[in-house]
Design a protein around this motif. Sequence first.
Motif, mmCIF file in Angstrom:
data_model
loop_
_atom_site.group_PDB
_atom_site.id
_atom_site.type_symbol
_atom_site.label_atom_id
_atom_site.label_comp_id
_atom_site.label_asym_id
_atom_site.label_seq_id
_atom_site.Cartn_x
_atom_site.Cartn_y
_atom_site.Cartn_z
ATOM 1 N N LEU A 105 0.823 -1.198 0.000
ATOM 2 C CA LEU A 105 0.000 0.000 0.000
ATOM 3 C C LEU A 105 0.861 1.254 0.000
ATOM 4 O O LEU A 105 1.737 1.410 0.849
ATOM 5 C CB LEU A 105 -0.884 -0.018 1.255
ATOM 6 N N HIS A 106 0.626 2.119 -0.954
ATOM 7 C CA HIS A 106 1.204 3.461 -0.884
ATOM 8 C C HIS A 106 0.406 4.244 0.154
ATOM 9 O O HIS A 106 -0.809 4.415 0.016
ATOM 10 C CB HIS A 106 1.135 4.152 -2.248
ATOM 11 N N THR A 107 1.077 4.708 1.179
ATOM 12 C CA THR A 107 0.362 5.251 2.335
ATOM 13 C C THR A 107 -0.419 6.518 2.012
ATOM 14 O O THR A 107 -1.330 6.888 2.754
ATOM 15 C CB THR A 107 1.336 5.537 3.486
ATOM 16 N N GLN A 108 -0.081 7.209 0.915
ATOM 17 C CA GLN A 108 -0.769 8.456 0.581
ATOM 18 C C GLN A 108 -1.460 8.364 -0.782
ATOM 19 O O GLN A 108 -1.608 9.361 -1.477
ATOM 20 C CB GLN A 108 0.219 9.623 0.623
ATOM 21 N N TYR A 109 -1.920 7.178 -1.127
ATOM 22 C CA TYR A 109 -2.581 6.988 -2.420
ATOM 23 C C TYR A 109 -4.018 7.487 -2.403
ATOM 24 O O TYR A 109 -4.493 8.089 -3.357
ATOM 25 C CB TYR A 109 -2.564 5.502 -2.796
ATOM 26 N N SER A 110 -4.731 7.230 -1.328
ATOM 27 C CA SER A 110 -6.164 7.533 -1.253
ATOM 28 C C SER A 110 -6.404 8.422 -0.039
ATOM 29 O O SER A 110 -5.590 9.304 0.256
ATOM 30 C CB SER A 110 -6.957 6.223 -1.196
ATOM 31 N N THR A 111 -7.515 8.235 0.667
ATOM 32 C CA THR A 111 -7.814 9.044 1.842
ATOM 33 C C THR A 111 -6.671 8.919 2.844
ATOM 34 O O THR A 111 -6.301 7.811 3.237
ATOM 35 C CB THR A 111 -9.142 8.579 2.466
ATOM 36 N N GLN A 112 -6.122 10.030 3.286
ATOM 37 C CA GLN A 112 -4.828 10.003 3.977
ATOM 38 C C GLN A 112 -4.676 11.149 4.948
ATOM 39 O O GLN A 112 -5.378 12.159 4.900
ATOM 40 C CB GLN A 112 -3.702 10.124 2.944
ATOM 41 N N TRP A 113 -3.705 10.968 5.835
ATOM 42 C CA TRP A 113 -3.099 12.041 6.614
ATOM 43 C C TRP A 113 -1.650 12.232 6.157
ATOM 44 O O TRP A 113 -0.941 11.248 5.921
ATOM 45 C CB TRP A 113 -3.067 11.707 8.097
ATOM 46 N N ASP A 114 -1.226 13.472 6.076
ATOM 47 C CA ASP A 114 0.199 13.795 5.963
ATOM 48 C C ASP A 114 0.758 13.961 7.367
ATOM 49 O O ASP A 114 0.207 14.735 8.166
ATOM 50 C CB ASP A 114 0.411 15.120 5.230
#
Length: 348
Positions: A105-114
């Motif tokens: 999983l790319h951690t910032q591909y979809s709904t995410q926190w920076d």
Amino acid sequence: MTGARRWTRRPEGSNWGEFGPDDQIGRLNLLGPDAVKRGLAEVREGRSFCLSLPLDLPGGSTLNPRRAPPRHFATARAGLSNFNHALAQHDPDLTDVICDDAVLLHTQYSTQWDSLAHAGALFDADGDGVAEPVYYNGWRAGEHVTGSDGTEACQGCGDVEGVAARRLGIETMAETCVQGRGVLIDLHAIAGRDRVAVGRDALLGAIDAQGAEIEPGDILCLHTGFADAVIAMGGQPDAQALHGAFAVLDGHDPALLNWISDSGIAALVADNYAVEQSPARAGDGPHAALPLHEHCLFKLGLPLGELWHLGPLNAHLRGQARNGFLLTAPPLRLPGAVGSPVTPVATV
């Protein structure tokens, strides 16, 4: 190592050191008991909304070629077929049927926190006349946020240096539980599908027109319609159409950045890609490509949420002439990560 040794000067407009010399959570310090109780006071119906997109959306890599959709696969179990998980294959007396899986999983591909380790800046923090790469509160690139000793490879992401956020990692955010009062502002109501760069005056106009009140410790959420359009595209996003439509914040508006500082909000969330206009308008001389990211993550320690699914919640709240809700949105407690998928829950 104390903050005083990491930096002798701090960026103009920053709050470095105000939450302690070794602080790693920035404005999330404002999510104390009073902020949680303000959120709880917004619960009147006991109804909840999932604010996450399906994590395989937007779909493909057209919106960002550096981020790929999740790869979902079964884990191997010695001596058993991946298509028949009955443990009776191994022991005829066992009746269990077991299924395990894994995901890349790319951690910032979809709904995410920076996390606060996602974006720093070149800044002369030690006053020696040479700018160095640093992050919020003076934590250093190459020392506190580093690459791994070797090269790690994964299908879909190429050969990249592994990341180790030894400070400011997403786990520090998860430990706060990220729960408090969310306030939803409907920018789609003022911009529709038009690509509009929203500055301070337009944002405050929307806040006033929608009868919202923003208090220190609130989490400001902006509905633009972007995520609704992503869902409608069914995993085949039209990058040109999406990047040319819907409201975005104008990170080059100094009045907007000052308002974010003065408002006391604990975090900033949008249903679009990057929250702010990207690419931003060109500046004169050295400048940030994403000035709102620089201001929020680097200067204020204010987390950013992107690609949240706010449409159904927005429709419900507008129908009730409300803006506030209880928001619960902890990221994955994944040590060293610089971003995380999140399944936020709004309770109204």
